[in-house]
Design a protein around this motif. Structure first.
Motif, PDB file in Angstrom:
ATOM      1  N   MET A  44       0.822  -1.207   0.000  1.00  0.00           N
ATOM      2  CA  MET A  44       0.000   0.000   0.000  1.00  0.00           C
ATOM      3  C   MET A  44       0.859   1.261   0.000  1.00  0.00           C
ATOM      4  O   MET A  44       0.495   2.278  -0.596  1.00  0.00           O
ATOM      5  N   ALA A  45       2.013   1.199   0.649  1.00  0.00           N
ATOM      6  CA  ALA A  45       2.909   2.358   0.649  1.00  0.00           C
ATOM      7  C   ALA A  45       3.426   2.635  -0.759  1.00  0.00           C
ATOM      8  O   ALA A  45       3.495   3.778  -1.211  1.00  0.00           O
ATOM      9  N   VAL A  46       3.782   1.559  -1.478  1.00  0.00           N
ATOM     10  CA  VAL A  46       4.245   1.721  -2.858  1.00  0.00           C
ATOM     11  C   VAL A  46       3.112   2.278  -3.724  1.00  0.00           C
ATOM     12  O   VAL A  46       3.318   3.166  -4.557  1.00  0.00           O
ATOM     13  N   LYS A  47       1.904   1.759  -3.511  1.00  0.00           N
ATOM     14  CA  LYS A  47       0.748   2.237  -4.279  1.00  0.00           C
ATOM     15  C   LYS A  47       0.505   3.725  -4.025  1.00  0.00           C
ATOM     16  O   LYS A  47       0.230   4.492  -4.946  1.00  0.00           O
ATOM     17  N   LEU A  48       0.577   4.125  -2.758  1.00  0.00           N
ATOM     18  CA  LEU A  48       0.402   5.540  -2.423  1.00  0.00           C
ATOM     19  C   LEU A  48       1.449   6.401  -3.116  1.00  0.00           C
ATOM     20  O   LEU A  48       1.148   7.436  -3.702  1.00  0.00           O
ATOM     21  N   ARG A  49       2.704   5.932  -3.053  1.00  0.00           N
ATOM     22  CA  ARG A  49       3.792   6.735  -3.599  1.00  0.00           C
ATOM     23  C   ARG A  49       3.650   6.874  -5.116  1.00  0.00           C
ATOM     24  O   ARG A  49       3.797   7.950  -5.677  1.00  0.00           O
ATOM     25  N   THR A  50       3.344   5.763  -5.818  1.00  0.00           N
ATOM     26  CA  THR A  50       3.327   5.799  -7.288  1.00  0.00           C
ATOM     27  C   THR A  50       2.072   6.477  -7.832  1.00  0.00           C
ATOM     28  O   THR A  50       2.140   7.255  -8.776  1.00  0.00           O
ATOM     29  N   GLU A  51       0.910   6.205  -7.224  1.00  0.00           N
ATOM     30  CA  GLU A  51      -0.336   6.692  -7.806  1.00  0.00           C
ATOM     31  C   GLU A  51      -0.775   8.039  -7.237  1.00  0.00           C
ATOM     32  O   GLU A  51      -1.487   8.786  -7.900  1.00  0.00           O
ATOM     33  N   TYR A  52      -0.390   8.341  -6.008  1.00  0.00           N
ATOM     34  CA  TYR A  52      -0.884   9.554  -5.357  1.00  0.00           C
ATOM     35  C   TYR A  52       0.240  10.450  -4.855  1.00  0.00           C
ATOM     36  O   TYR A  52       0.021  11.343  -4.045  1.00  0.00           O
ATOM     37  N   GLY A  53       1.460  10.195  -5.345  1.00  0.00           N
ATOM     38  CA  GLY A  53       2.599  10.956  -4.853  1.00  0.00           C
ATOM     39  C   GLY A  53       2.459  12.448  -5.059  1.00  0.00           C
ATOM     40  O   GLY A  53       2.903  13.241  -4.232  1.00  0.00           O
ATOM     41  N   SER A  54       1.787  12.840  -6.151  1.00  0.00           N
ATOM     42  CA  SER A  54       1.708  14.262  -6.470  1.00  0.00           C
ATOM     43  C   SER A  54       0.819  15.028  -5.496  1.00  0.00           C
ATOM     44  O   SER A  54       0.874  16.263  -5.457  1.00  0.00           O
ATOM     45  N   VAL A  55      -0.019  14.346  -4.710  1.00  0.00           N
ATOM     46  CA  VAL A  55      -0.891  15.063  -3.776  1.00  0.00           C
ATOM     47  C   VAL A  55      -0.641  14.670  -2.323  1.00  0.00           C
ATOM     48  O   VAL A  55      -1.342  15.150  -1.429  1.00  0.00           O
ATOM     49  N   LEU A  56       0.337  13.809  -2.077  1.00  0.00           N
ATOM     50  CA  LEU A  56       0.584  13.380  -0.693  1.00  0.00           C
ATOM     51  C   LEU A  56       1.139  14.491   0.181  1.00  0.00           C
ATOM     52  O   LEU A  56       1.104  14.394   1.407  1.00  0.00           O
TER      53      LEU A  56
END
Length: 516
Positions: A44-56
Motif C-alpha cells: 500500500m505504501a508503494v501504491k500511495l507513492r506511485t499513484e498519489y505521490g503528487s498530492v501526498l
C-alpha cells in the motif's frame, strides 16, 4: 508364491480408515492465504507513492486525525510524507479572508491571525465568515481528493446518511461539515413534439405484415408478409405498384440498397435473396443459415450485407460474390435484430438470449457484450445524428452510447413485447409492441409524449392488434407501421397542433436511472 496378507485387528483397521479420512479432509489447499500485515503495508505504501505521490504533500484532515487518534493517520504505513518540493517546508496561509476580523471592534487573537495550519476552532470561525470564492471551491475539490487517498489505503471514512451531502469548507486543511439535503436530479424539460395522427390505412397483404423499408429516393416503400410475398407501394398515393413472389415462407426482413438497384429480403425459409429491381427477378441467393433468418441490414459505405438468424448467428456476406465473409457466433439463442453503421462498432445485434453484442467487422469477433436487459432484445435502432443507440425489450427501452456501449438511461412505461423501434433526426423515438400499442418518446429526456393504439382493420379479431415493424420515410414527415391485421398504417404530424393546444404534461419528477 503368494505372500500372506497381514491380518489386523478391527480396531487397527478402523483407526487407519479414520486417519485416511482425516488426512483427506484436513488439507486447507483451497483456503486463501492469510494476509501478511508487513507485506500489505509495503504494497500500500508503494501504491500511495506511485499513484498519489503528487498530492501526498497536501495537509491532512484534522477531523480524520482526531477520529483515528494520531498524527500518523495520513500515512498508516510509517512512511514520511512525500513532498513535491524536496527540502522545503510548505507554508499554508489563509489570505484574502474578508470579512476579517469577524466584526468591528473584535481584536485579533493568536488563533485568528494569519498563520500556518490554524487550530480547529479558528478554522471553524473562519469558515463561517469566509465567502465561497471560486479559488476556495477549487481548493475544496483538491482537498477532498485526500480523503480518496485515505480510502484507497484502507482507512474507512465517516459514513454519511443516504440522501445527504456533506458540504466541506476547507480552511488550510481543516473542515467544517454542514449537512444539507442533497437535491435529487430532475428530468430536464423535454422538447415539444407535435402529436402524430393516423391518416392512411393500406391493405392488400393476405397475412401479417412483418417488415417494411422505404427506398432512398422516397418514391415508394416495400413490405414483406406472412403471405410469402413482397409488395412495393407508392408512398404518395398508397397504391400497389408490384408484387414479388419467391419465398416459400414468411418474409421477415426487407431492405433497399442506396448503392445499387437491389432489394434484399430474408425469411423463415432460411433464404436470403437479392432482387434486381430493373428486371424484378432474383439474381443472387446467399446460402448458409441453418434456420429462419429474422433480419438483415446493409453496410452504408461498403458492399456488405449482414443477416441474423434463429440459428444464433449473424452472417456477413459480400454482396457481389455471395461469399460468407464472417459468421458472428457468440449468442446463445436466436438473433432477432441486426444493425450496421460506418463507424466502429460497425455491427450491433440483439438476441433472445437477452444480450446485445457490438462486433468488430474486420475481425469478426465481439467487441462488447451488454447484459443489462432481463428479457429478449427484439429491436435495436441507431440515432441518425448522435453517436448513440437504443434497444427494446419487454423489461425496458435502454439508451446506450457508442463505441463501448455505456448505459445512458431507461425509458420505462411501454410494458409489452417491443417488436420494433424507429427514431428520426428531431429526436422522436417510436416503439411498437406486440399488443398494438405505439409509444412516442423524446430521445434526449426519455419523456413519453404520446401513446397510440389504432383500431384493427374491420373484420379482424382484436387479438390481431400488433405492430411488427415501423419506419420513418426519408423526409421523416411520415411514419409507416407494419401490423398484424394485415395492413400498413401511415401516420403524420398533426399540423394544427401547437404547444398551447397540446402542452407537455411534464412534471420535473425525480429520475430513477437504474442500471438494471
Amino acid at each position: 508364491l503368494f505372500q500372506e496378507v497381514q491380518k489386523h485387528s478391527v480396531h487397527t483397521l478402523v483407526f487407519r480408515s479414520l486417519k485416511r479420512t482425516h488426512d483427506m479432509f484436513v488439507a486447507d489447499n483451497a483456503k486463501p492465504i492469510p494476509l501478511d500485515d508487513e507485506s500489505h503495508k509495503v504494497k500500500m505504501a508503494v501504491k500511495l507513492r506511485t499513484e498519489y505521490g503528487s498530492v501526498l504533500h497536501m495537509p491532512t484532515l484534522k477531523e480524520n486525525l482526531r477520529e483515528k487518534g494520531g498524527p500518523n493517520t495520513g500515512d498508516p504505513y510509517g512512511h514520511k510524507q512525500y513532498s513535491g518540493n524536496q527540502g522545503q517546508e510548505l507554508e499554508y496561509l489563509i489570505t484574502g479572508t474578508h470579512p476579517y476580523p469577524p466584526g468591528p471592534g473584535v481584536a485579533l487573537t493568536a488563533d485568528t491571525k494569519v498563520q500556518r495550519m490554524p487550530s480547529e476552532s479558528a478554522a471553524q470561525s473562519l469558515a463561517v465568515a469566509l465567502p465561497a470564492s471560486q479559488s476556495r471551491l477549487d481548493a475544496n475539490r483538491t482537498a477532498a481528493g485526500v480523503g480518496d487517498i485515505y480510502r484507497h489505503a484502507g482507512i474507512s471514512e465517516r459514513s454519511q446518511p443516504p440522501g445527504m451531502s456533506v458540504a466541506m469548507v476547507e480552511a488550510g486543511g481543516n473542515k467544517n461539515s454542514a449537512l444539507m439535503a442533497k437535491k435529487a436530479p430532475t428530468m430536464p424539460k423535454p422538447q415539444w413534439h407535435p402529436p402524430w395522427k393516423l391518416y392512411r390505412v393500406i391493405s392488400g397483404h393476405l397475412g401479417w405484415v412483418r417488415c417494411i423499408a422505404v427506398e432512398p429516393g422516397n418514391q415508394w416503400f416495400v413490405t414483406g408478409s406472412a403471405d410469402r410475398t413482397i409488395k412495393i407501394w407508392d408512398l404518395a398515393s398508397g397504391k400497389l405498384k408490384l408484387s414479388l413472389t419467391g419465398h416459400i415462407s414468411t418474409v421477415r426482413g426487407v431492405i433497399v440498397s442506396a448503392r445499387s438497384p437491389y432489394l434484399f429480403s430474408c425469411g423463415e425459409d432460411k433464404q436470403v435473396k437479392c432482387w434486381d429491381l430493373e428486371y424484378n427477378k432474383v439474381i443472387r441467393h446467399y446460402h448458409g443459415h441453418l434456420s429462419a433468418v429474422y433480419g438483415l441490414d446493409l453496410h452504408p459505405t461498403i458492399d456488405v450485407l449482414v443477416t441474423c438468424s434463429r440459428d444464433s448467428t449473424a452472417r456477413i456476406w459480400d454482396v457481389r460474390t455471395k461469399a460468407s465473409v464472417h459468421t458472428l457466433s457468440g449468442h446463445t439463442n436466436a438473433v432477432a435484430t441486426v444493425k450496421c453503421q460506418a463507424a466502429e462498432p460497425q455491427i450491433i445485434t440483439g438476441s433472445h438470449d437477452t444480450t446485445i453484442r457490438l462486433w468488430d467487422l474486420v475481425a469478426g469477433k465481439t467487441r462488447v457484450t451488454l447484459t443489462n436487459h432481463k428479457k429478449s432484445v427484439r429491436a435495436v435502432v441507431l440515432h441518425p445524428r448522435h453517436y448513440t443507440f437504443a434497444s427494446g425489450s419487454p423489461d425496458n427501452i435502454k439508451q446506450w452510447k457508442f463505441p463501448d456501449g455505456n448505459f445512458i438511461q431507461n425509458l420505462s412505461g411501454h410494458n409489452a413485447i417491443i417488436n420494433t423501434l424507429a427514431v428520426n433526426s428531431d429526436g422522436v423515438l417510436v416503439s411498437g409492441a406486440d399488443n398494438g400499442t405505439m409509444h412516442l418518446w423524446d430521445w434526449r429526456t426519455g419523456y413519453n409524449f404520446q401513446r397510440v393504439h389504432a383500431a384493427v382493420q374491420p373484420g379482424s379479431l382484436d387479438s390481431e392488434s400488433g405492430i411488427f415493424a415501423c419506419v420513418f420515410d426519408q423526409s421523416e414527415s411520415r411514419l409507416l407501421t407494419a401490423e398484424a391485421d394485415k395492413t400498413i398504417k401511415v401516420y403524420k404530424e398533426d399540423d394544427t397542433a401547437t404547444e398551447e393546444t397540446h402542452p407537455v404534461s411534464w412534471k420535473p419528477e425525480i429520475i430513477k436511472r437504474k442500471r438494471f
